[in-house]
Design a protein around this motif. Structure first.
Motif, PDB file in Angstrom:
ATOM      1  N   ILE A   4       0.758  -1.111   0.078  1.00  0.00           N
ATOM      2  CA  ILE A   4       0.043  -0.013   0.075  1.00  0.00           C
ATOM      3  C   ILE A   4       0.923   1.196  -0.009  1.00  0.00           C
ATOM      4  O   ILE A   4       1.979   1.300   0.893  1.00  0.00           O
ATOM      5  CB  ILE A   4      -0.872  -0.192   1.216  1.00  0.00           C
ATOM      6  N   LYS A   5       0.441   2.155  -0.977  1.00  0.00           N
ATOM      7  CA  LYS A   5       1.355   3.179  -1.026  1.00  0.00           C
ATOM      8  C   LYS A   5       0.467   4.581  -0.511  1.00  0.00           C
ATOM      9  O   LYS A   5      -0.439   5.030  -1.370  1.00  0.00           O
ATOM     10  CB  LYS A   5       1.925   3.603  -2.397  1.00  0.00           C
ATOM     11  N   PRO A   6       0.771   4.961   0.441  1.00  0.00           N
ATOM     12  CA  PRO A   6      -0.175   6.085   1.109  1.00  0.00           C
ATOM     13  C   PRO A   6      -0.173   7.601   0.540  1.00  0.00           C
ATOM     14  O   PRO A   6       1.007   7.620  -0.053  1.00  0.00           O
ATOM     15  CB  PRO A   6       0.055   6.210   2.557  1.00  0.00           C
ATOM     16  N   SER A   7      -1.340   8.170   0.410  1.00  0.00           N
ATOM     17  CA  SER A   7      -1.085   9.478  -0.045  1.00  0.00           C
ATOM     18  C   SER A   7      -0.509  10.345   1.087  1.00  0.00           C
ATOM     19  O   SER A   7      -0.332  10.077   2.170  1.00  0.00           O
ATOM     20  CB  SER A   7      -2.504  10.053  -0.358  1.00  0.00           C
ATOM     21  N   SER A   8       0.032  11.648   0.793  1.00  0.00           N
ATOM     22  CA  SER A   8       0.434  12.642   1.587  1.00  0.00           C
ATOM     23  C   SER A   8      -0.567  13.071   2.741  1.00  0.00           C
ATOM     24  O   SER A   8      -0.044  13.598   3.704  1.00  0.00           O
ATOM     25  CB  SER A   8       0.914  13.653   0.599  1.00  0.00           C
ATOM     26  N   LYS A   9      -1.636  12.646   2.849  1.00  0.00           N
ATOM     27  CA  LYS A   9      -2.618  12.860   3.808  1.00  0.00           C
ATOM     28  C   LYS A   9      -2.701  11.753   4.874  1.00  0.00           C
ATOM     29  O   LYS A   9      -3.529  12.013   5.866  1.00  0.00           O
ATOM     30  CB  LYS A   9      -3.993  13.390   3.199  1.00  0.00           C
ATOM     31  N   ALA A  10      -1.897  10.764   4.638  1.00  0.00           N
ATOM     32  CA  ALA A  10      -2.043   9.676   5.603  1.00  0.00           C
ATOM     33  C   ALA A  10      -1.008   9.752   6.858  1.00  0.00           C
ATOM     34  O   ALA A  10      -0.161  10.533   6.893  1.00  0.00           O
ATOM     35  CB  ALA A  10      -1.472   8.558   5.043  1.00  0.00           C
ATOM     36  N   ILE A  11      -1.870   9.550   8.180  1.00  0.00           N
ATOM     37  CA  ILE A  11      -1.079   9.620   9.432  1.00  0.00           C
ATOM     38  C   ILE A  11      -1.134   8.502  10.113  1.00  0.00           C
ATOM     39  O   ILE A  11      -2.625   7.688  10.231  1.00  0.00           O
ATOM     40  CB  ILE A  11      -1.831  10.815  10.212  1.00  0.00           C
ATOM     41  N   PHE A  12      -0.170   7.817  10.741  1.00  0.00           N
ATOM     42  CA  PHE A  12      -0.371   6.646  11.247  1.00  0.00           C
ATOM     43  C   PHE A  12      -0.959   6.895  12.801  1.00  0.00           C
ATOM     44  O   PHE A  12      -0.916   7.959  13.536  1.00  0.00           O
ATOM     45  CB  PHE A  12       1.324   6.236  11.750  1.00  0.00           C
ATOM     46  N   ARG A  13      -1.762   6.048  13.023  1.00  0.00           N
ATOM     47  CA  ARG A  13      -2.716   5.884  14.139  1.00  0.00           C
ATOM     48  C   ARG A  13      -1.851   6.356  15.511  1.00  0.00           C
ATOM     49  O   ARG A  13      -2.221   7.157  16.178  1.00  0.00           O
ATOM     50  CB  ARG A  13      -3.500   4.834  14.395  1.00  0.00           C
ATOM     51  N   ASP A  14      -0.801   5.740  15.605  1.00  0.00           N
ATOM     52  CA  ASP A  14      -0.025   5.871  16.870  1.00  0.00           C
ATOM     53  C   ASP A  14       0.661   7.320  16.735  1.00  0.00           C
ATOM     54  O   ASP A  14       1.253   7.819  17.844  1.00  0.00           O
ATOM     55  CB  ASP A  14       1.234   4.892  16.749  1.00  0.00           C
TER      56      ASP A  14
END
Length: 297
Positions: free
Chosen positions: A7-17
């Motif tokens: 999975i290649k996340p977009s620039s808006k992705a944030i890890f939950r932790d």
């Protein structure tokens, strides 16, 4: 075969932790730590995969809000990380075998499915069990069109249907692998399997379907066949057709393997013995059939 690569996340992705207050108010979204997939392939039952952990790429060593944008996060089965013995990659195989009873037209239906349909894959957050996004994979490129293998490896947009936005890309590998026909087996080195075959997650035995189409014997076989009572005839009897196929297979094996082990004289002697046995067996069978016919009359 369906394999989920990364999975290649977009620039808006944030890890939950690493979420901070008001982060999600900036049009950002949580990137799950692990996911699972559901989809319906062809006429098989719905597939639900095991949980897969998003493995951070080596290029991204920090655990902050800024992810390695544009770098794929590899999908690793959670069972593999726990035991170290299970398969690492999430791979799923399906078999469509038109030689099985009741499935004679399945290969045609599969080709039509590839030509007309797309595979919709839903991606779920394995912790919250909420839908993360969906992917639509066109299947037309999987048509083999005479090739032995057709492969598709692409990245497809992960669409959030609720907000109609892209959350990144899912990299998928798909393969459509053909199997050799019975006529190709003696020449290609394949041998029929005596065991069951994994089909869509369960084991099933194989049962070959007898062909009822007439077989015209090729000219070279008419002159070399060890089944003399079939020479020059069109075979419609299913039992005779079965015996003829066995004879062809044996003859091909003799010609390819025995020649290397025997001299010409030894080979001719062995073939003569087999011919005499076949003729003798045929005469005995014919006598028995004539006797039964006479008694019945």
């Amino acid at each position: 075969m369906v394999q989920f690569l990364s999975i290649k996340p977009s620039s808006k992705a944030i890890f939950r932790d690493s979420i901070k207050p008001l982060d999600l108010a900036k049009d950002n979204f949580e990137l799950p730590n692990k996911v699972f997939f559901t989809y319906n392939f062809f006429n098989f039952e719905t597939t639900k995969t095991d949980s897969c952990v998003l493995e951070k790429p080596k290029e991204s060593q920090s655990n902050n809000q800024s992810l390695a944008y544009g770098i794929p996060y590899y999908l690793v089965r959670e069972a593999y990380l726990k035991s170290g013995t299970d398969a690492k990659e999430p791979i799923f195989k399906y078999e469509v075998d038109p030689s099985l009873k009741g499935q004679q037209e399945q290969h045609k239906a599969l080709a039509q499915y590839f030509f007309n349909k797309s595979l919709t894959i839903d991606i779920w957050d394995a912790d919250s069990l909420l839908l993360f996004g969906s992917v639509k994979v066109p299947l037309r490129d999987l048509l083999r069109q005479g090739k032995q293998v057709s492969t598709v490896m692409k990245e497809f947009d992960i669409i959030d249907g609720q907000y109609m936005r892209s959350k990144g890309g899912l990299q998928v590998l798909l393969k459509n692998v053909g199997k050799p026909t019975a006529q190709e087996m003696p020449h290609s080195g394949f041998s029929p399997s005596k065991t069951g075959t994994m089909t869509g997650g369960f084991t099933t035995g194989k049962k070959k379907v007898k062909s009822k189409t007439k077989v015209n014997l090729p000219e070279h076989f008419k002159t070399t066949s060890i089944m003399h009572h079939f020479d020059g005839e069109e075979i419609t009897n299913p039992d005779q057709r079965k015996q003829e196929r066995i004879s062809r297979y044996k003859l091909a094996a003799i010609q390819t393997n025995t020649n290397a082990l025997m001299t010409n004289d030894e080979f001719e002697k062995e073939r003569s013995k087999r011919e005499l046995r076949e003729i003798s067996n045929f005469r005995d069978t014919k006598k028995l059939n004539m006797l039964k016919t006479s008694l019945n009359n």
